[in-house]
Scaffold this motif. Sequence first.
Motif, PDB file in Angstrom:
ATOM      1  N   PHE A 141      10.373  -3.357 -12.414  1.00  0.00           N
ATOM      2  CA  PHE A 141       9.016  -3.064 -12.849  1.00  0.00           C
ATOM      3  C   PHE A 141       8.112  -2.970 -11.623  1.00  0.00           C
ATOM      4  O   PHE A 141       8.283  -3.699 -10.641  1.00  0.00           O
ATOM      5  N   GLU A 142       7.138  -2.091 -11.709  1.00  0.00           N
ATOM      6  CA  GLU A 142       6.093  -1.966 -10.697  1.00  0.00           C
ATOM      7  C   GLU A 142       4.753  -2.097 -11.403  1.00  0.00           C
ATOM      8  O   GLU A 142       4.609  -1.667 -12.555  1.00  0.00           O
ATOM      9  N   PHE A 143       3.797  -2.691 -10.719  1.00  0.00           N
ATOM     10  CA  PHE A 143       2.444  -2.846 -11.254  1.00  0.00           C
ATOM     11  C   PHE A 143       1.522  -2.141 -10.275  1.00  0.00           C
ATOM     12  O   PHE A 143       1.287  -2.625  -9.164  1.00  0.00           O
ATOM     13  N   ALA A 144       1.015  -0.949 -10.671  1.00  0.00           N
ATOM     14  CA  ALA A 144       0.352  -0.028  -9.752  1.00  0.00           C
ATOM     15  C   ALA A 144      -1.091   0.229 -10.165  1.00  0.00           C
ATOM     16  O   ALA A 144      -1.401   0.321 -11.352  1.00  0.00           O
ATOM     17  N   THR A 145      -1.945   0.390  -9.175  1.00  0.00           N
ATOM     18  CA  THR A 145      -3.367   0.635  -9.426  1.00  0.00           C
ATOM     19  C   THR A 145      -3.634   2.124  -9.626  1.00  0.00           C
ATOM     20  O   THR A 145      -2.901   2.989  -9.142  1.00  0.00           O
ATOM     21  N   ASP A 161       0.851  -1.188   0.000  1.00  0.00           N
ATOM     22  CA  ASP A 161       0.000   0.000   0.000  1.00  0.00           C
ATOM     23  C   ASP A 161       0.886   1.238   0.000  1.00  0.00           C
ATOM     24  O   ASP A 161       1.617   1.498   0.953  1.00  0.00           O
ATOM     25  N   ARG A 162       0.836   2.008  -1.091  1.00  0.00           N
ATOM     26  CA  ARG A 162       1.607   3.251  -1.186  1.00  0.00           C
ATOM     27  C   ARG A 162       0.728   4.466  -0.941  1.00  0.00           C
ATOM     28  O   ARG A 162       1.112   5.574  -1.259  1.00  0.00           O
ATOM     29  N   LYS A 163      -0.430   4.291  -0.363  1.00  0.00           N
ATOM     30  CA  LYS A 163      -1.410   5.323  -0.035  1.00  0.00           C
ATOM     31  C   LYS A 163      -2.198   5.778  -1.253  1.00  0.00           C
ATOM     32  O   LYS A 163      -3.425   5.809  -1.237  1.00  0.00           O
TER      33      LYS A 163
END
Length: 317
Positions: free
Chosen positions: A267-271, A250-252
């Motif tokens: 790589f990052e997979f972000a919402t 959780d990155r806020k």
Amino acid sequence: MSNSLGTPGLHHVTAIASDPSANHAFYTETLGLRMVKRSVNQDDVGVYHLFYADDQGTPGTSVTFFPYVGARPGRVGDGQASTVSFTVPAGSLDYWTDRLTDRGLDVETFERFGDAVVAFADPDGLPLELVAREDAPAGDPPAGPVPEAHAIRGFFAVELSLSEPGSTVDLLREMGYEQTASDEANHRSRFETDGDVGFVVDVVSDPATPQGTPGAGTVHHVAYRVTDAEQESWRELLQSRGLRPSQVIDRKWFRSVYARTPGGVLFEFATAEPGYDVDEPQSSLGESLVLPEWLEGRREEIEAGLPELETATPAAE
């Protein structure tokens, strides 16, 4: 499993900088982006995390930085995301060439795969490009020094420098990318997914490219847009490729899964959700230091440890 997954492209790109004030001035005053979030590196709270984007902070438009004061320059090269490209409307490159040149930047103009491109670097040497496109979306450019007719609309592409691209290309295909062009003379292959911003990845596999080293002026990680409901499926996909993905973090402002690719790029997979306006009004994004609630109890300590950051609002020109 992977056939049901796909990304519409980039969510954000995070790079390393040195002087936070110089970084802020360049991305807001020279490039005309809006600082939509002023926070800290959640893994190193003595360092800012600065986010620049369109007016709303839309996923696919935000380039972010960890500015380490006095950071040694890195070397852009093999095993890195080596160039970040933004989309501007067709017909805008004369404006941008003049603007960048007037500010003392070295610029190079050329054509690649039918697109007009202007290449330059930020104050830390991070390679950047503006790509003029007839299909540039209207977007949501912020009010500021760059006229809306010429304003950056979001990402166009990220370039990956990989001496051994095979496994990473296979991963990109599983992520929904398809090869659309190649330039064998320049060791470049283009991959595209179904999106309107940040939908391109160029893979450059020049064996003469030196090994990249991290530092100021290099990309830390590349984030792609995914849905919240599919994040566990993305983790399973990464595991099936022999990678070691993180748990969902959780990155806020978004939730993320990280994995280092076989070529070395993180790589990052972000919402998309909950977004940058979850903790401050859209009208005042980026105007004050915001911390996730799990760091709020350390605010006094964190604020005391951060360097000076000058954030004058850029005026319209």
